[in-house]
Scaffold this active site. Structure first.
Site, PDB file in Angstrom:
ATOM      1  N   THR A 347      39.502  20.709   7.930  1.00  0.00           N
ATOM      2  CA  THR A 347      40.700  21.547   7.865  1.00  0.00           C
ATOM      3  C   THR A 347      40.500  22.752   8.780  1.00  0.00           C
ATOM      4  O   THR A 347      39.421  22.953   9.317  1.00  0.00           O
ATOM      5  CB  THR A 347      40.959  22.002   6.414  1.00  0.00           C
ATOM      6  OG1 THR A 347      42.203  22.653   6.337  1.00  0.00           O
ATOM      7  CG2 THR A 347      39.880  22.939   5.930  1.00  0.00           C
ATOM      8  N   GLY A 429      36.151  23.304   4.426  1.00  0.00           N
ATOM      9  CA  GLY A 429      35.108  22.410   3.951  1.00  0.00           C
ATOM     10  C   GLY A 429      35.521  21.525   2.801  1.00  0.00           C
ATOM     11  O   GLY A 429      34.693  21.183   1.956  1.00  0.00           O
ATOM     12  N   GLY A 430      36.795  21.127   2.719  1.00  0.00           N
ATOM     13  CA  GLY A 430      37.215  20.154   1.717  1.00  0.00           C
ATOM     14  C   GLY A 430      36.780  20.542   0.321  1.00  0.00           C
ATOM     15  O   GLY A 430      37.088  21.625  -0.179  1.00  0.00           O
TER      16      GLY A 430
END
Length: 524
Positions: A347, A429-430
């Protein structure tokens, strides 16, 4: 103050405006927008949309976004630009086909892109210059191209097999990833943005652009319809919040996972972290155990806000009390129940503060690296695979269903003192993001680090039954954690990325940018 004899990065200080994000060109166009009389919203849109070209493996107009908007003297607004499952979505159908999870690189994983509607809404409600001015830099760069940056080149080379069909045509060069310094263009998306600049959201959600998207998904078995696209609307409401160390952490409510960061800090507040070595095994162990418990709670509760009713329980003090009591300071717990839905770490994040101290914290994503790998034929719109964030467990709050939003990993944040926002920030970082928020906040408040040092500091994260440590941790700490029962491994890549802007009482802005990415903070 950092040791200038060691590698590092200085913070950036300015007074009129600041942007921090993961690519220098995006930060630069945001500052240009501010200098031209735009506000933080205009600038954030400009930088974010350009990042879809600069970091195409991370984000793009086929994805979703979330934003927190803070205007001095007003409540923080949480804007939800995440798309919904199409009317054809069916967990029962996927279960009957033998799937336990939503196939990652299939049309079933593609939810309707929500970011464009959110950008149009942001511009209309909070912007000054108008959408056309915000999109102009991205249009120019998408036609002319940008050089591929180091982190982007490294990611791209690892992700070529994800791309399929027209995705390979638009995002590869002769079947290979562009190399460092190669010029990458997206002329089809430049044309889409020109139409949006002229005609607004309808240029994306109806007409030729919508038809191009629908056809690409239908070719792979998707049931996405014109009605699904036309019905896409962002929503807004108040932020959720918690307190730690006398400060207030503002997070985006569900279907984002921001409540997880608040819960993790609530658990850690039951321990005296400030008395521990910031880079020692004891602090690391407590952080990891709190993370496991907070994420297990997330997996049981967070879903589309219309389908979950237990967020108050998640944030209640007694919940943190009970979870903290489960932590053994000397022994790692077995991993709490795993999740059925996919998580990943791709992202972008951008934060902008302007001269009037309007602050924007915005995160924008296509979920996995290159999302679903599926792109539309004519315009090269790469689709997210956010539908993989749904559960296929019958009756789960996050079970896939028509018109429903999946649990999202992307979460913007702001740190405040009472009602006064002091620092918009975000951690990419999800799945790591809530853990990363807690890490940054404890670095700041328990150990007195400045924002840049708080982002530079080494990270760790429990994932897939392992405790992954960045190389910034010593071997002795790794051994001590292994003695506590953790399965310690060296993280295969840098964990996440982060950006922050501190608003000092003096009016000075202090920008910090994570060295794990290609970006920077810029001000004027």
């Amino acid at each position: 103050m950092r040791d200038f004899q060691k590698p590092g990065r200085s913070a950036v200080f300015a007074t009129n405006g600041m942007c921090a994000t993961s690519h220098p060109l995006a930060a630069s166009v945001a500052i240009d927008i501010l200098k031209a009389g735009g506000n933080a919203v205009d600038a954030a849109i400009a930088g974010a949309v350009l990042l879809g070209l600069c970091e195409p493996q991370m984000t793009g107009i086929g994805g979703d976004c979330f934003a927190l908007i803070s205007r001095p003297g007003e409540d923080i607004v949480a804007l939800n630009g995440s798309g919904r499952a199409p009317a054809s979505a069916s967990a029962e159908r996927l279960r009957a086909s033998g799937h336990d999870t939503v196939p990652l690189y299939s049309a079933d994983a593609v939810t309707i892109p929500g970011a464009i509607d959110a950008f149009c809404t942001l511009s209309d409600r909070w912007g000054k210059l108008g959408l056309a001015d915000s999109l102009a830099p991205a249009i120019r760069y998408m036609d002319e191209g940008v050089p591929v940056a180091p982190r982007v080149a490294a990611d791209w080379s690892d992700l070529t097999e994800i791309l399929q069909g027209d995705g390979r045509h638009h995002y590869l060069s002769n079947g290979a990833a562009p190399k460092l310094g190669d010029i990458f263009r997206l002329p089809g998306q430049a044309e889409v943005l020109r139409r949006i600049a002229r005609d607004g959201r309808d240029a994306f959600y109806s007409g030729e652009v919508a038809e191009d998207m629908i056809a690409a998904l239908a070719e792979l078995g998707g049931g996405h319809s014109a009605e699904d696209l036309a019905a896409t609307r962002c929503t807004d409401g108040p932020a959720i919040s918690g307190t730690y160390g006398g400060k207030t952490l503002y997070e985006h409510p569900p279907n984002g996972q921001g409540a997880t960061a608040i819960l993790m800090l609530n658990i850690l507040a039951r321990f005296d972290l400030g008395a521990l070595d910031p880079w020692g095994a004891e602090r690391a162990h407590l952080e990891v155990e709190a993370s496991k418990l907070a994420y297990d709670t997330r997996n049981r509760i967070i879903a589309d806000p219309d389908h979950t009713s237990r967020i108050e329980h998640m944030l209640a003090p007694e919940t943190a009390d009970r979870l903290a009591a489960l932590i053994d300071p000397n022994r790692a717990m077995a991993d709490p129940a795993g999740i059925a839905e996919a998580v990943h770490r791709d992202t972008i994040y951008i934060t902008v503060v302007d001269r009037d101290r309007l602050a924007v914290s915005l995160i924008y994503s296509i979920f996995h690296g290159f999302g679903s790998g599926i792109a539309s034929k004519k315009f090269g719109i790469l689709f997210q695979n956010r539908g993989a964030g749904f559960s296929l467990v019958d009756g789960h709050p996050n079970e896939m269903a028509p018109g429903k939003r999946p649990m999202h990993t992307i979460i913007p944040a702001m740190l405040g003192d009472g009602d006064q926002v002091e620092m918009p920030f975000g951690v990419m970082g999800g799945a790591y993001q809530p853990h990363g928020h807690a890490r940054v906040v404890t670095n700041l408040l328990d150990y007195g680090l400045d924002p840049q040092a708080a982002l530079d500091a080494p990270r760790l994260f429990p994932e897939a039954g392992e405790l992954r440590l960045e190389r910034g941790y010593s071997e002795a700490v790794g051994a001590a954690l292994a003695d506590k029962g953790h399965k310690v491994v060296t993280a295969p890549q840098a964990i996440g990325g982060a950006q922050a802007i501190r608003i000092h009482p003096s009016g000075v802005l202090e920008g910090a940018s994570d060295p794990r990415k290609d970006g920077c903070a810029l001000g004027y």
